[in-house]
Design a protein around this motif. Structure first.
Motif, PDB file in Angstrom:
ATOM      1  N   VAL A 140      -4.666 123.232  69.277  1.00 41.85           N
ATOM      2  CA  VAL A 140      -4.164 124.571  69.318  1.00 41.85           C
ATOM      3  C   VAL A 140      -5.044 125.476  68.927  1.00 41.85           C
ATOM      4  CG1 VAL A 140      -2.290 125.785  67.718  1.00 41.85           C
ATOM      5  CG2 VAL A 140      -2.049 123.391  68.090  1.00 41.85           C
ATOM      6  N   THR A 145      -6.432 129.015  67.627  1.00 41.69           N
ATOM      7  CA  THR A 145      -5.929 130.109  66.836  1.00 41.69           C
ATOM      8  C   THR A 145      -6.690 131.052  66.676  1.00 41.69           C
ATOM      9  OG1 THR A 145      -6.992 129.245  64.927  1.00 41.69           O
ATOM     10  CG2 THR A 145      -4.914 128.308  65.289  1.00 41.69           C
ATOM     11  N   ALA A 146      -6.278 132.281  66.328  1.00 41.65           N
ATOM     12  CA  ALA A 146      -7.234 133.403  66.167  1.00 41.65           C
ATOM     13  C   ALA A 146      -8.247 133.480  65.220  1.00 41.65           C
ATOM     14  CB  ALA A 146      -6.178 134.718  66.008  1.00 41.65           C
ATOM     15  N   CYS A 151       4.995 131.954  62.324  1.00 44.71           N
ATOM     16  CA  CYS A 151       4.923 133.027  63.511  1.00 44.71           C
ATOM     17  C   CYS A 151       6.211 133.316  63.774  1.00 44.71           C
ATOM     18  CB  CYS A 151       4.213 132.263  64.751  1.00 44.71           C
ATOM     19  SG  CYS A 151       4.754 130.581  65.128  1.00 44.71           S
ATOM     20  N   PRO A 164       4.431 138.137  64.295  1.00 50.26           N
ATOM     21  CA  PRO A 164       3.229 137.606  65.724  1.00 50.26           C
ATOM     22  C   PRO A 164       1.974 137.610  65.281  1.00 50.26           C
ATOM     23  CG  PRO A 164       4.076 139.897  65.983  1.00 50.26           C
ATOM     24  CD  PRO A 164       4.984 139.310  64.573  1.00 50.26           C
ATOM     25  N   TRP A 169       0.593 135.794  63.019  1.00 47.37           N
ATOM     26  CA  TRP A 169       0.375 134.376  62.769  1.00 47.37           C
ATOM     27  C   TRP A 169       0.222 133.414  63.950  1.00 47.37           C
ATOM     28  CZ3 TRP A 169       0.065 132.224  57.777  1.00 47.37           C
ATOM     29  CH2 TRP A 169       0.399 133.355  56.733  1.00 47.37           C
ATOM     30  N   THR A 170      -0.692 132.711  64.199  1.00 47.37           N
ATOM     31  CA  THR A 170      -0.744 131.582  65.040  1.00 47.37           C
ATOM     32  C   THR A 170      -0.134 130.465  64.702  1.00 47.37           C
ATOM     33  OG1 THR A 170      -2.710 132.732  65.973  1.00 47.37           O
ATOM     34  CG2 THR A 170      -2.078 130.320  66.631  1.00 47.37           C
ATOM     35  N   CYS A 171       0.623 129.683  65.238  1.00 46.11           N
ATOM     36  CA  CYS A 171       1.439 128.555  64.770  1.00 46.11           C
ATOM     37  C   CYS A 171       1.446 127.200  65.862  1.00 46.11           C
ATOM     38  CB  CYS A 171       2.677 128.700  64.416  1.00 46.11           C
ATOM     39  SG  CYS A 171       2.893 130.010  63.221  1.00 46.11           S
TER      40      CYS A 171
END
Length: 191
Positions: free
Chosen positions: A72, A74-75, A156, A160, A162-164
């Protein structure tokens, strides 16, 4: 929070669920890391959570499954890797993959996406277990407690920013799971 919920659930899962709902509402309303933005916090009156239904509580053996890796992006943390460690059979609902988080503090991760996704539940699925955050229901002997009544939306779903990690095909049930936290009905477009 989950330590108290696990303790209560050993004798009274429904009461434990009520404690969980109350404490999640408090965290969303007051915690500095709440996924609600300022507008969402101002209008927040509590999460929409279905009534407890004992038919959605399982004690499942983690069955071996072929190796699979989920990465995954993520930012903030780069790529977060998960390894499938097995599957759990949830009665007639179907089976779900159980993932092991190989970074941070490690732990088990069990997301679920059901036939209500995108309508009554968050479209990307919900989390049932995320032990790195302490979000689990413990064990009964060698069986993992999987209580779908405690399924909750990832951050998330509320923001938005949040990265999930979301449920994959291996964590999708073809049936409705009408328990747990339901879709967030935002009163404003930012959430």
């Amino acid at each position: 929070m989950y330590a108290e919920v696990r303790r209560i659930a050993t004798s009274d899962p429904e009461t434990a669920h009520g404690v969980w709902v109350q404490q999640r509402d408090e965290l969303f309303a007051t915690h500095p890391a709440s996924p609600l933005d300022a507008v969402g916090s101002a209008v927040f009156e509590g999460l929409d959570v279905a009534r407890y239904d004992a038919a959605y509580r399982f004690e499942a053996v983690i069955e071996p499954a072929g190796e699979q890796r989920m990465e995954v992006a993520t930012a903030t943390d780069g790529v977060v890797p998960f390894e499938r460690i097995g599957t759990v059979q949830l009665g007639t609902l179907g089976s779900l993959a159980v993932w092991s988080l190989k970074t941070y503090a490690g732990g088990l991760f069990l997301p679920v996406r059901d036939a209500l996704a995108g309508t009554r539940t968050y479209g990307g699925g919900r989390y049932v277990l995320d032990t790195v955050k302490g979000a689990d229901h413990g064990m009964v002997g060698d069986r993992l407690v999987v209580d779908l009544n405690f399924a909750y939306n990832p951050s998330c779903a509320y923001n938005p920013a949040w990265t999930c990690p979301l449920a994959t095909r291996a964590n999708t049930l073809p049936v409705e799971v009408p328990v747990g936290e339901l879709a967030f009905a935002a009163d404003h477009p930012e959430t």
